[in-house]
Design a protein around this motif. Structure first.
Motif, PDB file in Angstrom:
ATOM      1  N   MET A 269       0.826  -1.205   0.000  1.00 22.60           N
ATOM      2  CA  MET A 269       0.000   0.000   0.000  1.00 22.60           C
ATOM      3  C   MET A 269       0.863   1.259   0.000  1.00 22.60           C
ATOM      4  O   MET A 269       2.051   1.230   0.325  1.00 22.60           O
ATOM      5  CB  MET A 269      -0.937   0.039   1.204  1.00 22.60           C
ATOM      6  CG  MET A 269      -0.239   0.186   2.550  1.00 22.60           C
ATOM      7  SD  MET A 269      -1.397   0.422   3.943  1.00 22.60           S
ATOM      8  CE  MET A 269      -1.934   2.124   3.688  1.00 22.60           C
ATOM      9  N   THR A 270       0.227   2.348  -0.362  1.00 21.26           N
ATOM     10  CA  THR A 270       0.828   3.669  -0.278  1.00 21.26           C
ATOM     11  C   THR A 270      -0.203   4.631   0.286  1.00 21.26           C
ATOM     12  O   THR A 270      -1.407   4.367   0.221  1.00 21.26           O
ATOM     13  CB  THR A 270       1.304   4.168  -1.648  1.00 21.26           C
ATOM     14  OG1 THR A 270       1.841   5.496  -1.508  1.00 21.26           O
ATOM     15  CG2 THR A 270       0.154   4.224  -2.652  1.00 21.26           C
ATOM     16  N   TYR A 271       0.258   5.739   0.843  1.00 23.83           N
ATOM     17  CA  TYR A 271      -0.670   6.692   1.469  1.00 23.83           C
ATOM     18  C   TYR A 271      -0.646   8.068   0.789  1.00 23.83           C
ATOM     19  O   TYR A 271      -1.308   8.992   1.269  1.00 23.83           O
ATOM     20  CB  TYR A 271      -0.328   6.861   2.958  1.00 23.83           C
ATOM     21  CG  TYR A 271       1.111   7.270   3.195  1.00 23.83           C
ATOM     22  CD1 TYR A 271       1.467   8.596   3.351  1.00 23.83           C
ATOM     23  CD2 TYR A 271       2.116   6.311   3.247  1.00 23.83           C
ATOM     24  CE1 TYR A 271       2.788   8.963   3.557  1.00 23.83           C
ATOM     25  CE2 TYR A 271       3.433   6.656   3.445  1.00 23.83           C
ATOM     26  CZ  TYR A 271       3.762   7.992   3.604  1.00 23.83           C
ATOM     27  OH  TYR A 271       5.078   8.350   3.789  1.00 23.83           O
ATOM     28  N   ALA A 272       0.095   8.193  -0.316  1.00 22.63           N
ATOM     29  CA  ALA A 272       0.178   9.502  -0.977  1.00 22.63           C
ATOM     30  C   ALA A 272       0.332   9.291  -2.473  1.00 22.63           C
ATOM     31  O   ALA A 272       1.390   9.547  -3.051  1.00 22.63           O
ATOM     32  CB  ALA A 272       1.341  10.326  -0.415  1.00 22.63           C
ATOM     33  N   ILE A 273      -0.735   8.838  -3.119  1.00 27.40           N
ATOM     34  CA  ILE A 273      -0.662   8.503  -4.533  1.00 27.40           C
ATOM     35  C   ILE A 273      -1.625   9.373  -5.333  1.00 27.40           C
ATOM     36  O   ILE A 273      -2.675   9.782  -4.836  1.00 27.40           O
ATOM     37  CB  ILE A 273      -0.971   7.002  -4.758  1.00 27.40           C
ATOM     38  CG1 ILE A 273      -0.509   6.544  -6.140  1.00 27.40           C
ATOM     39  CG2 ILE A 273      -2.448   6.700  -4.507  1.00 27.40           C
ATOM     40  CD1 ILE A 273      -0.517   5.040  -6.324  1.00 27.40           C
ATOM     41  N   THR A 274      -1.248   9.665  -6.573  1.00 28.50           N
ATOM     42  CA  THR A 274      -2.063  10.452  -7.479  1.00 28.50           C
ATOM     43  C   THR A 274      -2.701   9.542  -8.531  1.00 28.50           C
ATOM     44  O   THR A 274      -2.343   8.372  -8.654  1.00 28.50           O
ATOM     45  CB  THR A 274      -1.222  11.517  -8.189  1.00 28.50           C
ATOM     46  OG1 THR A 274      -0.193  10.857  -8.949  1.00 28.50           O
ATOM     47  CG2 THR A 274      -0.586  12.479  -7.190  1.00 28.50           C
ATOM     48  N   MET A 275      -3.618  10.112  -9.311  1.00 27.67           N
ATOM     49  CA  MET A 275      -4.344   9.308 -10.282  1.00 27.67           C
ATOM     50  C   MET A 275      -3.428   8.659 -11.329  1.00 27.67           C
ATOM     51  O   MET A 275      -3.607   7.465 -11.632  1.00 27.67           O
ATOM     52  CB  MET A 275      -5.417  10.155 -10.973  1.00 27.67           C
ATOM     53  CG  MET A 275      -6.369   9.357 -11.838  1.00 27.67           C
ATOM     54  SD  MET A 275      -7.345   8.176 -10.860  1.00 27.67           S
ATOM     55  CE  MET A 275      -7.764   6.952 -12.100  1.00 27.67           C
ATOM     56  N   PRO A 276      -2.466   9.365 -11.907  1.00 23.52           N
ATOM     57  CA  PRO A 276      -1.609   8.690 -12.892  1.00 23.52           C
ATOM     58  C   PRO A 276      -0.889   7.470 -12.332  1.00 23.52           C
ATOM     59  O   PRO A 276      -0.744   6.452 -13.028  1.00 23.52           O
ATOM     60  CB  PRO A 276      -0.625   9.791 -13.311  1.00 23.52           C
ATOM     61  CG  PRO A 276      -1.371  11.069 -13.102  1.00 23.52           C
ATOM     62  CD  PRO A 276      -2.178  10.821 -11.860  1.00 23.52           C
ATOM     63  N   ASP A 277      -0.445   7.551 -11.083  1.00 24.87           N
ATOM     64  CA  ASP A 277       0.242   6.397 -10.495  1.00 24.87           C
ATOM     65  C   ASP A 277      -0.725   5.284 -10.118  1.00 24.87           C
ATOM     66  O   ASP A 277      -0.353   4.095 -10.106  1.00 24.87           O
ATOM     67  CB  ASP A 277       1.066   6.842  -9.284  1.00 24.87           C
ATOM     68  CG  ASP A 277       2.353   7.546  -9.689  1.00 24.87           C
ATOM     69  OD1 ASP A 277       2.803   7.326 -10.830  1.00 24.87           O
ATOM     70  OD2 ASP A 277       2.896   8.312  -8.876  1.00 24.87           O
ATOM     71  N   ILE A 278      -1.971   5.638  -9.811  1.00 23.50           N
ATOM     72  CA  ILE A 278      -2.984   4.602  -9.602  1.00 23.50           C
ATOM     73  C   ILE A 278      -3.168   3.802 -10.893  1.00 23.50           C
ATOM     74  O   ILE A 278      -3.285   2.568 -10.874  1.00 23.50           O
ATOM     75  CB  ILE A 278      -4.316   5.232  -9.152  1.00 23.50           C
ATOM     76  CG1 ILE A 278      -4.188   5.762  -7.718  1.00 23.50           C
ATOM     77  CG2 ILE A 278      -5.456   4.218  -9.234  1.00 23.50           C
ATOM     78  CD1 ILE A 278      -5.351   6.620  -7.270  1.00 23.50           C
TER      79      ILE A 278
END
Length: 419
Positions: A269-278
């Motif tokens: 998991m990650t807690y600081a992701i943006t839409m492009p990286d999703i």
């Protein structure tokens, strides 16, 4: 009209970019037209899509303004601060440049920027008040918002389910509890990037805010990260590290998602992701295995999100032309199109957020928890000294108490010297 990709190592980059602010008609469109140069960054991660988008923006703008020759130069994120500072100091570079709020204040304090109120005088009320307030200094506006970022959590649910965990962790306690079961499968629970090249806005700061802390005191006269909240945030990371809950190279890794542990399945998991990286996670892991959730909670539920703003540099000698460019790029049509391409969100109330994907809806909801970073004149310098000391703690060469104390001592010297 031209859109250029500018290589980081190009020795002549600043010379090439020096057309900004020039009154030499032979340098660009000629015929006495104004010349405005914008330095733009990879807000749209796909390079080809970015070039095509800004090429179209140039074409559309010049079709409406035949007296202004617009050049949008595509710049890399790497080395951004150094290049902007060098350009402003030399007086050769862009008229308008894309900045974050903390950068905006840094360059405003040093005299590198001019106010931009004239670019929003006709539609100031259409902007999100918070997006304007964070770049308003001494009652003058120093940045025109053209988009807003949002970050939140994302989970590789296949990894959690393989460890017998059916619900994605929503709190620090949940993350700590999940760490041993995942580690037994060779998977770290939480992604963390400790390289000093990575902005703390996407790594340590959200955890500090979730602990209830801040980098600076309220009046900005001192640092506050060396208090109990800062120690709690750093100890959270160290406890995870001890439990096998962070990537093995957490102290030195950068924040790249593509090819990193989030996409290889070795971090859950990650807690600081943006839409492009999703989207990158979905491509690598299968969309059915990726769940996007609300921001992580510690003592508080907080995420990171900022407006990207166009700032007017002191290099510019045609403010009216620069106002026209900034206003056009921030206009509803361009704002909506940029959001659709970049996976960002509107900085205006008269533009609808992108739709059609539940992750976009979750990121849009997360904006209510977003903080724009730490906006003080020495923000970037303090980030640099703190980043190095956090890395030392993660590498085991300093205790968390000593790392924060040493960072605070260096930071206080910076504040006393004014940066």
């Amino acid at each position: 009209m031209r859109v250029r990709s500018v290589a980081v190592a190009a020795a002549a980059a600043l010379t090439v970019a020096a057309c900004g602010g020039s009154d030499d008609d032979t340098a660009g469109g000629g015929g006495g037209s104004s010349e405005i140069t914008v330095w733009m960054y990879p807000v749209i991660p796909d390079q080809d899509a970015s070039i095509a988008f800004w090429d179209q923006v140039e074409a559309d703008f010049e079709a409406e303004h035949d007296d202004i020759d617009l050049t949008i130069e595509q710049q890399p994120w790497e080395g951004r601060d150094e290049k902007i500072a060098t350009a402003i100091a030399s007086g050769q570079g862009p008229d308008l440049v894309l900045l974050t709020p903390d950068q905006t204040l840094q360059y405003q304090v040093s005299g590198g920027l001019k106010p931009l109120d004239g670019a929003v005088e006709d539609d100031r009320d259409a902007y999100l008040p918070s997006a304007l307030e964070v770049v308003t200094f001494e009652d003058e506006l120093y940045g025109v918002p053209i988009y807003h970022t949002s970050t939140t959590t994302a989970y590789n649910m296949a990894a959690f389910q393989a460890a017998g965990i059916t619900e994605p962790p929503a709190t620090w306690d949940d993350v700590l509890e999940a760490a041993p079961a995942l580690a037994a499968n060779g998977v770290s629970v939480l992604d963390y990037s400790g390289s000093p090249e990575t902005t703390l806005n996407l790594t340590f700061y959200p955890l500090l805010w979730q602990a209830g802390g801040t980098i600076f005191t309220e009046d900005g006269s001192d640092v506050a990260f060396d208090g109990a909240e800062g120690l709690e945030a750093l100890q959270f990371l160290l406890d995870l590290q001890e439990a096998g809950g962070l990537p093995a190279d957490a102290a030195t890794k950068t924040n790249l998602v593509d090819g990193g542990p989030l996409t290889t399945g070795t971090t859950a998991m990650t807690y600081a992701i943006t839409m492009p990286d999703i989207e990158i996670m979905r491509t690598s892991l299968g969309a059915e295995n990726v769940t996007v959730g609300a921001p992580l909670s510690g003592e508080e539920q907080v995420s990171f999100g900022i407006p990207g703003v166009l700032a007017l540099t002191s290099i510019n000698d045609d403010e009216d032309a620069a106002y026209e460019v900034a206003s056009f790029i921030a206009s509803p049509d361009v704002n909506a199109a940029l959001n659709a391409e970049a996976g960002t969100f509107p900085a205006r109330t008269d533009v609808d957020a992108p739709t059609g994907d539940e992750a976009l809806a979750t990121l849009s909801d997360a904006l209510q928890y977003a903080r724009p970073g730490e906006v003080e004149p020495t923000s970037r310098q303090v980030m640099a000294v703190l980043s190095a000391q956090l890395q030392a703690a993660l590498q085991g060469s300093k205790s968390p108490e000593d790392a924060l104390a040493d960072a605070a001592s260096e930071a206080r010297d910076l504040i006393a010297r004014g940066g």
